[in-house]
Design an enzyme around this catalytic site. Structure first.
Site, mmCIF file in Angstrom:
data_model
loop_
_atom_site.group_PDB
_atom_site.id
_atom_site.type_symbol
_atom_site.label_atom_id
_atom_site.label_comp_id
_atom_site.label_asym_id
_atom_site.label_seq_id
_atom_site.Cartn_x
_atom_site.Cartn_y
_atom_site.Cartn_z
ATOM 1 N N GLU A 145 0.843 -1.204 0.000
ATOM 2 C CA GLU A 145 0.000 0.000 0.000
ATOM 3 C C GLU A 145 0.878 1.253 0.000
ATOM 4 O O GLU A 145 0.630 2.213 -0.747
ATOM 5 C CB GLU A 145 -0.883 0.039 1.251
ATOM 6 N N SER A 183 15.168 -47.227 2.887
ATOM 7 C CA SER A 183 15.797 -45.916 2.726
ATOM 8 C C SER A 183 17.292 -45.953 2.938
ATOM 9 O O SER A 183 17.986 -44.960 2.726
ATOM 10 C CB SER A 183 15.166 -44.900 3.681
ATOM 11 N N ALA A 187 20.765 -49.083 3.104
ATOM 12 C CA ALA A 187 21.172 -50.486 3.063
ATOM 13 C C ALA A 187 21.484 -50.982 4.473
ATOM 14 O O ALA A 187 21.549 -50.190 5.417
ATOM 15 C CB ALA A 187 22.393 -50.642 2.154
ATOM 16 N N TRP A 219 22.956 -42.769 -2.033
ATOM 17 C CA TRP A 219 22.537 -42.755 -3.432
ATOM 18 C C TRP A 219 21.285 -43.594 -3.685
ATOM 19 O O TRP A 219 21.207 -44.332 -4.656
ATOM 20 C CB TRP A 219 23.688 -43.195 -4.353
ATOM 21 N N GLU A 224 13.759 -34.028 6.838
ATOM 22 C CA GLU A 224 14.484 -34.985 5.986
ATOM 23 C C GLU A 224 15.089 -36.132 6.765
ATOM 24 O O GLU A 224 16.182 -36.587 6.472
ATOM 25 C CB GLU A 224 15.576 -34.254 5.190
ATOM 26 N N ALA A 281 10.662 -38.986 11.751
ATOM 27 C CA ALA A 281 9.485 -39.010 10.873
ATOM 28 C C ALA A 281 8.293 -39.638 11.602
ATOM 29 O O ALA A 281 7.172 -39.123 11.552
ATOM 30 C CB ALA A 281 9.811 -39.780 9.595
HETATM 31 C C1 AOF Z 1 3.861 -7.136 4.295
HETATM 32 N N1 AOF Z 1 3.703 -6.498 3.123
HETATM 33 O O1 AOF Z 1 2.521 -5.274 1.731
HETATM 34 C C2 AOF Z 1 1.546 -5.883 3.767
HETATM 35 C C3 AOF Z 1 1.710 -6.570 5.000
HETATM 36 O O2 AOF Z 1 6.871 -6.765 9.889
HETATM 37 P P1 AOF Z 1 6.147 -5.778 9.055
HETATM 38 O O3 AOF Z 1 6.039 -4.439 9.676
HETATM 39 O O4 AOF Z 1 6.670 -5.705 7.653
HETATM 40 O O5 AOF Z 1 4.629 -6.280 8.983
HETATM 41 C C4 AOF Z 1 4.313 -7.497 8.412
HETATM 42 C C5 AOF Z 1 2.818 -7.747 8.531
HETATM 43 O O6 AOF Z 1 2.060 -6.685 7.960
HETATM 44 C C6 AOF Z 1 2.386 -8.985 7.781
HETATM 45 O O7 AOF Z 1 2.498 -10.134 8.569
HETATM 46 C C7 AOF Z 1 0.940 -8.684 7.440
HETATM 47 O O8 AOF Z 1 0.119 -9.082 8.509
HETATM 48 C C8 AOF Z 1 0.878 -7.157 7.333
HETATM 49 N N2 AOF Z 1 0.735 -6.636 5.923
HETATM 50 N N3 AOF Z 1 2.913 -7.182 5.200
HETATM 51 O O9 AOF Z 1 4.910 -7.691 4.533
HETATM 52 C C9 AOF Z 1 2.602 -5.858 2.818
HETATM 53 N N4 AOF Z 1 0.434 -5.221 3.451
HETATM 54 ZN ZN ZN Z 2 1.022 -2.642 6.023
#
Ligand code: AOF
Ligand code: ZN
Length: 353
Positions: free
Chosen positions: A59, A167, A169, A176, A275, A281
């Site tokens: 944004e 997985s 011998a 391998w 792994e 596992a």
């Molecule tokens: C993102 N990218 O464009 C939007 C996010 O650690 P910060 O401050 O970068 O925040 C990460 C959090 O912000 C992320 O887990 C999500 O909930 C919110 N939105 N995060 O990395 C973005 N819009």
């Molecule tokens: Zn944000």
């Protein structure tokens, strides 16, 4: 909720999803997010996307490009705008300050820290529509969404086996089992996770490097964290502790899979690639902590030797653990003398958990 988006906004959301998925964005703790700003007539004013943890959110990237032209318009974003100050500031506030009138988003924010942006925007008098192409947005960040919803990393268990289910011998040699094509494919999958995990016995016996390597066996790209779990002491000279390799290494001194995953989640890990060996596992499987299984089957027989997984407590066929097959791929030989291998991808059903 999705009903409220106009045709121009739906088109912009498709574009925002494309932007979010831009090639070359480093994988890390943050989701992939895209944003398109529209003017009141629905024309595109600016585009933006997130380029990884610590960089501006989608944004803010779009708002910066739009400058004063964002005022009065609509922000179309693939994730609910964040409401928190984390590595960067809250996007809900940034959208309010920019004078945006309307916000259309796809996926609701599943995180505890950043959720609530829609409410903040509405309280500021902004029209908010959520859920537009939400399935596609969630798909784009499926592992990130899982880790936040479940509070633990997604676990992929990978192993290689002969057609008679061995997985290693009888003498323990296992290097391998799978073909070159299968080993290259494994490195491709390792590169998509952020953590490699093995048991302490595997480190003591096999001494794996647990790095992502190319066809020349050279480490490439961002390296996952190399984690080993178990109470057994390990030599500092074990290859996974090689400080010359980026990504780091950690010894988790526990036998409890849930505890190991909790520690890894505390380090913002989302995707664990398990792994081996067979004991580890089995512990993850019986705890219901395997979310995906990838197995490479090689066309030869050993007749004896270690099986891929230790005792699961199953004594009769009706109790068999039957994950659902989601993909079967034949891995063609990469050179002379190499046999095809088969890769199965499977998902344990929820009832098995
Ligand atoms: C993102 N990218 O464009 C939007 C996010 O650690 P910060 O401050 O970068 O925040 C990460 C959090 O912000 C992320 O887990 C999500 O909930 C919110 N939105 N995060 O990395 C973005 N819009
Ligand atoms: Zn944000």
């Amino acid at each position: 909720m999705a009903g409220g988006a106009s045709a121009a906004e739906a088109t912009a959301m498709s574009r925002a999803l494309e932007l979010a998925a831009t090639d070359g964005v480093p994988r890390g703790p943050n989701p992939r997010v895209g944003c398109v700003l529209l003017d009141p007539e629905g024309a595109v004013v600016a585009e933006g996307y997130h380029r990884g943890a610590g960089t501006p959110h989608a944004e803010v990237d779009a708002l910066t490009r739009a400058g004063s032209r964002a005022g009065g318009g609509t922000a179309v974003v693939t994730l609910e705008p964040c409401n928190h100050t984390g590595r960067t500031g809250p996007c809900a506030e940034a959208l309010i300050s920019a004078g945006v009138h309307r916000v259309v988003f796809a996926q609701s924010d599943p995180t505890e820290a950043a959720a609530g942006g829609a409410e903040t925007l509405r309280a500021a008098g902004i029209e908010v529509v959520g859920g537009v192409l939400a399935d596609r947005a969630q798909q784009l960040n499926a592992v990130w969404t899982f880790a936040h919803r479940e509070g633990r990393p997604f676990v992929t268990w990978k192993f290689a086996s002969t057609i008679d289910g061995r997985s290693a011998a009888a003498d323990g040699t296992s290097r391998w089992v799978s073909s070159r094509a299968a080993r290259l494919d494994t490195h491709r999958l390792r590169a998509q996770c952020d953590t490699m995990l093995v048991g302490a016995n595997t480190v003591a016996v096999d001494d794996p490097a647990l790095t992502v390597r190319d066809e020349h066996d050279v480490p490439v790209g961002r390296q996952p964290l190399r984690a080993v779990m178990g109470l057994r002491d390990l030599p500092a000279t074990a290859r996974i502790f090689d400080t010359g390799v980026p990504g780091g290494a950690v010894h988790l001194r526990t036998r409890d899979p849930r505890e190991a995953l909790a520690v890894l989640r505390g380090r913002e890990r989302q995707h664990v690639f398990l792994e081996g060996g067979p004991t580890l596992a089995a512990a993850f499987l019986t705890a219901g902590l395997v979310d995906e299984i990838v197995v490479y089957v090689a066309p030869f027989l050993l007749g004896s030797g270690r099986s891929a997984v230790a005792d699961l407590g199953i004594t009769t066929i009706s109790e068999a653990f039957r994950p659902e097959v989601t993909d079967v791929t034949v891995l063609a030989p990469t050179g002379p003398g190499e046999q095809p291998n088969v890769r199965f991808t499977l998902t344990p059903s929820r009832e098995d958990h």
